[in-house]
Design a protein around this motif. Sequence first.
Motif, PDB file in Angstrom:
ATOM      1  N   ILE A 143       0.840  -1.204   0.000  1.00 19.95           N
ATOM      2  CA  ILE A 143       0.000   0.000   0.000  1.00 19.95           C
ATOM      3  C   ILE A 143       0.876   1.255   0.000  1.00 19.95           C
ATOM      4  N   ALA A 144       0.333   2.306  -0.597  1.00 20.96           N
ATOM      5  CA  ALA A 144       0.964   3.626  -0.535  1.00 20.96           C
ATOM      6  C   ALA A 144       0.223   4.428   0.540  1.00 20.96           C
ATOM      7  N   ILE A 145       0.976   4.859   1.540  1.00 18.47           N
ATOM      8  CA  ILE A 145       0.413   5.649   2.641  1.00 18.47           C
ATOM      9  C   ILE A 145       0.871   7.086   2.428  1.00 18.47           C
ATOM     10  N   GLU A 146      -0.077   8.017   2.340  1.00 20.21           N
ATOM     11  CA  GLU A 146       0.309   9.364   1.911  1.00 20.21           C
ATOM     12  C   GLU A 146      -0.482  10.474   2.606  1.00 20.21           C
ATOM     13  N   ASN A 193       5.046   7.109   1.161  1.00 21.27           N
ATOM     14  CA  ASN A 193       5.892   5.973   0.818  1.00 21.27           C
ATOM     15  C   ASN A 193       5.027   4.776   0.465  1.00 21.27           C
ATOM     16  N   THR A 194       5.592   3.903  -0.367  1.00 23.72           N
ATOM     17  CA  THR A 194       4.994   2.596  -0.642  1.00 23.72           C
ATOM     18  C   THR A 194       5.563   1.607   0.369  1.00 23.72           C
ATOM     19  N   VAL A 195       4.685   0.827   1.014  1.00 20.25           N
ATOM     20  CA  VAL A 195       5.149  -0.139   2.010  1.00 20.25           C
ATOM     21  C   VAL A 195       4.581  -1.522   1.710  1.00 20.25           C
ATOM     22  N   ALA A 196       5.302  -2.541   2.156  1.00 16.51           N
ATOM     23  CA  ALA A 196       4.812  -3.932   2.127  1.00 16.51           C
ATOM     24  C   ALA A 196       4.573  -4.359   3.571  1.00 16.51           C
ATOM     25  N   ILE A 197       3.423  -4.982   3.810  1.00 15.90           N
ATOM     26  CA  ILE A 197       3.109  -5.458   5.160  1.00 15.90           C
ATOM     27  C   ILE A 197       3.909  -6.732   5.431  1.00 15.90           C
ATOM     28  N   GLU A 248       7.788  -3.190   5.583  1.00 19.70           N
ATOM     29  CA  GLU A 248       9.015  -2.803   4.904  1.00 19.70           C
ATOM     30  C   GLU A 248       8.686  -1.570   4.071  1.00 19.70           C
ATOM     31  N   ILE A 249       9.398  -0.475   4.316  1.00 22.40           N
ATOM     32  CA  ILE A 249       9.166   0.735   3.520  1.00 22.40           C
ATOM     33  C   ILE A 249       9.972   0.580   2.239  1.00 22.40           C
ATOM     34  N   LEU A 250       9.280   0.416   1.132  1.00 26.33           N
ATOM     35  CA  LEU A 250       9.980   0.095  -0.121  1.00 26.33           C
ATOM     36  C   LEU A 250      10.630   1.328  -0.739  1.00 26.33           C
ATOM     37  N   SER A 251      10.140   2.510  -0.400  1.00 28.57           N
ATOM     38  CA  SER A 251      10.636   3.745  -1.044  1.00 28.57           C
ATOM     39  C   SER A 251      11.501   4.576  -0.087  1.00 28.57           C
ATOM     40  N   LEU A 252      12.132   3.906   0.887  1.00 25.62           N
ATOM     41  CA  LEU A 252      13.073   4.636   1.753  1.00 25.62           C
ATOM     42  C   LEU A 252      14.430   3.946   1.726  1.00 25.62           C
TER      43      LEU A 252
END
Length: 248
Positions: free
Chosen positions: A199-202, A234-238, A244-248
């Motif tokens: 999911i992207a949390i924004e 950021n886009t994250v994987a649960i 896991e923050i994929l975009s950091l």
Amino acid sequence: MVTIKTDEEIALMRKANEIVRDVLSLVEEKIKPGMTTKQIDKIVHDYIVKCGAKPSFLGYEGYPGSACVSIDDEVVHGIPSSNRRIEEGQIVSVDVGSIYKGYNGDAARTFAIGQVSDVKRKLIDVTKQSFFEGIKILRDGVRLGDLGHAIQSYVEANGFSVVRALCGHGIGTDMHEDPEVLNFGTPGHGLKVKTNMTIAIEPMVNAGTYDVVMLDDGWTVVTADGKPSAHYENTVAITPDGVEILSL
Ligand code: MF3
Ligand code: CO
């Protein structure tokens, strides 16, 4: 439909999101007073293409840029323009997406241009931190209402408001997938997230009222009261015990 990704799909999303992360760092290095928002867009476009990826925003529902560049009271989806110059004292949100081997990355940052007011500085910091307050509690089995509540309560405790009209989203082969990921909510309500959902949390956070208005260009969303707004994504994987923050 909410999808669960395979580890192989998440590996591709990691790559797409690394590109997004790195191009946002590049923009952070380069952004300065006097540049046009179109120049920011070109940096983003050229970097993503150089990485062998595709700028996902370009042509998305007719969107004319590779980045959204939103200044001060612009909340999101500011269209890059060669007539729009960035000035000292502004806050500038840059939102970027890439597609790598069919998988999406999506992230946004808000940058301060030189010296900004105390309110703008705090707005940037609170918006970013609200994302981290949210992911602190997020793991397999947690409900999206709990995530939204964590973000909202932190923002409101700091005297700001969470935009209601826009939200985060599932992400994968499409930039926008189910579920909707609201930045406000009621504990114990909403979908339970599962391991390998992405999911992207924004959070989009306004200094004044949460009400927003769409400009005549059909894209740019601005605050109804003209006060500044910030965006952090950021886009994250649960995972079983967190994200896991994929975009950091
Ligand atoms: N990145 C935005 C989001 O987070 C969407 C950009 S809209 C586009 O959902 F048209 F510019 F692509
Ligand atoms: Co997004």
